[in-house]
Design an enzyme around this catalytic site. Structure first.
Site, mmCIF file in Angstrom:
data_model
loop_
_atom_site.group_PDB
_atom_site.id
_atom_site.type_symbol
_atom_site.label_atom_id
_atom_site.label_comp_id
_atom_site.label_asym_id
_atom_site.label_seq_id
_atom_site.Cartn_x
_atom_site.Cartn_y
_atom_site.Cartn_z
ATOM 1 N N PHE A 97 -42.936 -12.394 -44.475
ATOM 2 C CA PHE A 97 -42.562 -11.310 -45.389
ATOM 3 C C PHE A 97 -43.012 -11.640 -46.814
ATOM 4 O O PHE A 97 -43.616 -10.809 -47.513
ATOM 5 C CB PHE A 97 -41.032 -11.103 -45.352
ATOM 6 N N ASP A 98 -42.739 -12.876 -47.259
ATOM 7 C CA ASP A 98 -43.108 -13.284 -48.617
ATOM 8 C C ASP A 98 -44.626 -13.253 -48.811
ATOM 9 O O ASP A 98 -45.122 -12.890 -49.892
ATOM 10 C CB ASP A 98 -42.590 -14.697 -48.910
ATOM 11 N N GLU B 278 -12.583 5.769 -41.728
ATOM 12 C CA GLU B 278 -13.610 4.850 -42.222
ATOM 13 C C GLU B 278 -12.956 3.658 -42.898
ATOM 14 O O GLU B 278 -11.849 3.758 -43.428
ATOM 15 C CB GLU B 278 -14.511 5.544 -43.261
ATOM 16 N N LYS C 170 -12.418 1.225 -45.982
ATOM 17 C CA LYS C 170 -12.501 1.383 -47.441
ATOM 18 C C LYS C 170 -13.056 0.088 -48.022
ATOM 19 O O LYS C 170 -12.355 -0.915 -48.128
ATOM 20 C CB LYS C 170 -11.135 1.695 -48.033
ATOM 21 N N ASP D 281 -14.349 -2.596 -50.659
ATOM 22 C CA ASP D 281 -13.823 -2.946 -51.972
ATOM 23 C C ASP D 281 -14.967 -3.406 -52.885
ATOM 24 O O ASP D 281 -15.232 -4.596 -53.035
ATOM 25 C CB ASP D 281 -12.776 -4.055 -51.821
ATOM 26 N N GLU E 276 -20.659 2.462 -51.712
ATOM 27 C CA GLU E 276 -20.052 1.335 -52.408
ATOM 28 C C GLU E 276 -21.047 0.186 -52.449
ATOM 29 O O GLU E 276 -21.628 -0.177 -51.424
ATOM 30 C CB GLU E 276 -18.797 0.900 -51.651
ATOM 31 N N TYR F 57 -20.899 9.111 -47.974
ATOM 32 C CA TYR F 57 -20.635 10.534 -48.261
ATOM 33 C C TYR F 57 -21.927 11.228 -48.675
ATOM 34 O O TYR F 57 -22.571 10.819 -49.635
ATOM 35 C CB TYR F 57 -19.588 10.649 -49.367
ATOM 36 N N LYS G 105 -10.667 11.317 -43.818
ATOM 37 C CA LYS G 105 -11.270 12.539 -44.352
ATOM 38 C C LYS G 105 -11.256 13.628 -43.282
ATOM 39 O O LYS G 105 -11.593 13.357 -42.121
ATOM 40 C CB LYS G 105 -12.734 12.302 -44.757
ATOM 41 N N LYS H 81 -3.909 2.106 -48.042
ATOM 42 C CA LYS H 81 -4.109 0.726 -48.489
ATOM 43 C C LYS H 81 -3.347 -0.225 -47.562
ATOM 44 O O LYS H 81 -2.183 0.009 -47.253
ATOM 45 C CB LYS H 81 -3.603 0.559 -49.930
ATOM 46 N N CYS I 56 10.649 -7.066 -81.411
ATOM 47 C CA CYS I 56 9.219 -6.984 -81.068
ATOM 48 C C CYS I 56 8.556 -8.346 -81.256
ATOM 49 O O CYS I 56 8.673 -8.946 -82.338
ATOM 50 C CB CYS I 56 8.534 -5.928 -81.937
ATOM 51 N N CYS J 24 5.757 -7.729 -84.368
ATOM 52 C CA CYS J 24 6.089 -7.395 -85.763
ATOM 53 C C CYS J 24 7.538 -7.692 -86.128
ATOM 54 O O CYS J 24 7.927 -7.546 -87.293
ATOM 55 C CB CYS J 24 5.763 -5.929 -86.057
ATOM 56 N N CYS K 257 9.199 -0.737 -79.310
ATOM 57 C CA CYS K 257 9.139 -1.062 -80.729
ATOM 58 C C CYS K 257 8.842 0.248 -81.454
ATOM 59 O O CYS K 257 7.826 0.904 -81.165
ATOM 60 C CB CYS K 257 8.027 -2.081 -81.008
ATOM 61 N N CYS L 247 2.872 -1.922 -86.465
ATOM 62 C CA CYS L 247 2.867 -2.907 -85.373
ATOM 63 C C CYS L 247 1.435 -3.018 -84.850
ATOM 64 O O CYS L 247 0.903 -2.056 -84.268
ATOM 65 C CB CYS L 247 3.817 -2.461 -84.269
#
Length: 667
Positions: free
Chosen positions: A34-35, A110, A112, A114, A170, A223, A285, A309, A403, A406, A421, A427
């Site tokens: 390939f290279d 499907e 999900k 990450d 993704e 999608y 979906k 999730k 706080c 401040c 606060c 602040c």
């Protein structure tokens, strides 16, 4: 064969080898072969620059040239999905869909992935643009970087693809690449990436595409969008996309019952740990595009899809101390500082404790062994304490009274869990937080500015509120550390461009308490200038859709404050847009003024969301349930039997789709 013909032959051959290796995982030649072919192509292309092709396989190696990203508006907004965390919530989603459609439907299940979302546009079978999600409306053009990802086809093969279409997916960093990258960074004493998602996102935004090429990102597409797609079915369209050369997950499945959905979820909750890339849930979906259109969208997400999730992993670690952060609204958030522990692929050192009530309910002591998990596998939180291992004489954690920034006394309002606060004007975290919100993408979207720059400008005394941004001069910025003429010019131009931001986003940018992005849009439609809004009574505000007494009171308090009035006057002098322009007002009438309308059923001419927009544009109010105050029901096919029965019982008129459109067309 001429050299030009050989270039074309090599390009076609190398595209095919890339597909077989990175998508099918079935190479037919060695890496060395390939290279060798790639080097031959690069040599021939160097001799024939007139035969340049932006989608040649040679672009996969990337370039050392730096390139700034330009923003591109999405043809179709990139919305996020609503999240669920239990089987009960999945059941609720399934039942909502069943009742709304009132006909048979399929759910496409499907994984999900990450990673970081991407939108790819193809014309005549060639990749022409790759854009990040951004704020959902606009994203960054990262085409050069995406072209280095070998599992993304630059040129499609097969046939039957539309002349122009978009495909979303993704971009991921596989676990193997992630671990290799962090080993290299550790040797160079560079900060490590927290997880593969952050690594993929950071890599994709690199201004050096050769860096992207070296990090071996991967991509799964999930999608397909366009005007002339082959099928009504989402699943079927993705199978076609796989034949055109896209990397589509082979783990998708169509479910015809709720039990089949749960079977898919339960299988992958265990099996996902054997995948080469990170996943954090399942996406469900509605398969039919026709049914998707009928279900429509909320302001933030589609009604026809949801993300489940996986349950968070848990770890046991030691509580070292509790510190406190002050947000832009003055809310003080306690933070647990922990002995570092590995959790869901990341090292966790801090966890939010949310408020005083949470601390009290956990009965926390310094030195406690605490159980930590990630809510939705994103935000770490403490869920319990191992009381048996509590050190003798340990100090009980009590919420602070002043706080930490401040020194002002903290207050807790009735019916609120947070402490605040109230020193809004002096602040530092509140001042900087308001400015950071103002410049953010969904608000004024001022490029060149970020939290670090805001902090630097604040420390140097250049800004004390958002109006000060519009008096900045390039000469003021140039003299600061790490700020050259180009950076200064970019910031000044970004501030100048923000003067074109529409009225509804300016309202959101002001940071009025409880006025989020959606509420700001509602307000901008109801009160067409800042003067109208400032003079609105509590009753006027409450009559606006989705604005209750809590939000109305907050708006009234904001405009009653002299400092806020002065700030708005200064922003008006800077020529920000504080009223709706002609384009915003186009097509608006009062034909439905005072009418509360319920939408039910499946429609032919427009989607539900389009009808909701029409109702609002013509002065009407969308309501979700039928009552005596309902003016009429806009009914499509398959109207829910319970709604029909209630309408008949209360004597509420029912209007067909055609009758409604005819009403709007009347003079």
């Amino acid at each position: 064969m001429t050299e030009i013909e050989r270039i074309d032959q090599l390009r076609e051959e190398l595209h095919l080898h890339n597909y077989k290796y990175y998508v099918l995982n079935a190479p037919v030649i060695s890496d060395q072969e390939f290279d060798k072919l790639m080097r031959e192509l690069q040599d021939l292309e160097a001799r024939h620059p007139e035969h340049y092709d932006s989608n040649s396989p040679s672009v996969r190696v990337g370039s050392d040239l730096n390139k700034n990203f330009t923003q591109v508006e999405h043809k179709y907004p990139m919305l996020s999905l609503g999240n669920t965390y239990s089987e009960a919530e999945v059941t609720e989603f399934y039942e909502r869909v069943r009742k709304a459609l009132n006909e048979d439907f399929e759910i496409c299940c499907e994984l999900k992935f990450d990673g970081t979302s991407i939108s790819l546009t193809y014309e005549d079978g060639k990749l022409v643009r790759a854009v990040t999600r951004g704020d959902g409306v606009k994203g960054d053009d990262v085409t050069d970087n995406v072209k280095t990802i070998r599992s993304i086809p630059l040129v499609l093969h097969g046939e039957g693809y539309p002349a122009q279409f978009e495909i979303r997916g993704e971009i991921l960093m596989p676990w193997e690449s992630f671990e290799s990258l962090n080993r290299e960074r550790e040797l160079r004493e560079e900060p490590l990436f927290a997880n593969p998602r952050n690594a993929a996102s950071g890599t994709l935004k690199s201004q050096n595409s050769s860096v992207v090429a070296a990090r071996k990102l991967d991509a799964y597409l999930y999608y397909l969008l366009g005007e002339n797609l082959p099928h009504d079915g989402h699943y079927e369209n993705l199978q076609e996309a796989a034949r055109w050369g896209f990397k589509i997950s082979s783990h998708m499945k169509k479910a015809h019952t709720l039990q089949e959905v749960f079977d898919f979820i339960n299988y992958w909750d265990v099996e996902r740990k054997n995948l080469p890339v990170a996943t954090d849930g399942i996406v469900l979906k509605v398969n039919s595009a026709r049914q998707q259109r009928n279900l429509g969208y909320t302001a933030k997400s589609p009604r026809w899809a949801i993300a489940y999730k996986f349950q968070a992993e848990q770890a046991l670690t030691k509580l070292l101390k509790v510190t406190y952060q002050v947000g832009r609204t003055g809310a003080v958030t306690p933070v647990a500082n922990l002995e570092p522990v590995q959790l869901s692929g990341t090292v966790v050192k801090r966890a939010s404790l949310h408020n005083a009530d949470i601390i009290a309910s956990l009965d926390l002591h310094i030195g406690d062994s605490v159980y930590v998990e990630k809510g939705g596998e994103i935000i770490p939180k403490i869920t319990g304490v191992d009381l048996a291992s509590r050190p003798a004489g340990s100090e009980k954690v009590t919420f602070i009274t002043h706080c930490p920034e401040c020194g002002s006394p903290l207050v807790r309002y009735e019916d609120e869990a947070a402490h605040y606060c109230t020193n809004e004007t002096a602040c530092p975290p509140q001042i900087k937080g308001k400015i950071e919100h103002f410049i953010s993408r969904k608000a004024m979207n001022i490029e060149g500015l970020g939290p670090e720059t805001v902090d630097q400008f604040y420390q140097e005394g250049l800004i004390r509120d958002v109006a000060d941004l519009y008096t900045l001069q390039a000469a003021d910025i140039c003299r600061l550390d790490r700020m050259g003429e180009k950076s200064a010019d970019n910031i000044i131009q970004g501030i100048s461009r923000s003067k074109e931001v529409p009225y509804e986003r300016v309202l959101f940018a002001l940071g009025i308490r409880f006025v989020g992005e959606t509420v700001a849009k509602k307000i901008a439609k109801a009160f067409r200038s800042i003067e109208e809004l400032a003079n609105a009574s509590l009753d006027d505000l409450i009559h606006v859709d989705e604005i209750g007494e809590k939000i109305a009171q907050s708006i009234r308090l904001y405009f009653a404050n002299d400092k806020n009035q002065k700030l708005i006057r200064r922003l008006q002098e800077a020529r920000l847009r504080f009223e709706a322009d002609e384009e915003d007002l186009a097509g608006q009438t009062d034909k439905l003024q005072g009418k509360s309308i319920v939408i039910s059923g499946v429609f032919l001419h427009h989607s539900r969301d389009e009808y909701k927009d029409l109702i609002e544009k013509n002065g009407g109010k969308n309501v979700g349930s039928i009552s005596k105050k309902t003016s009429f029901i806009l009914a499509g096919d398959n109207m829910g039997p319970s709604k029909l029965e209630k309408a008949q019982k209360l004597g509420i008129p029912i209007m067909s789709e055609d009758e409604f459109l005819a009403l709007l067309e009347q003079e």
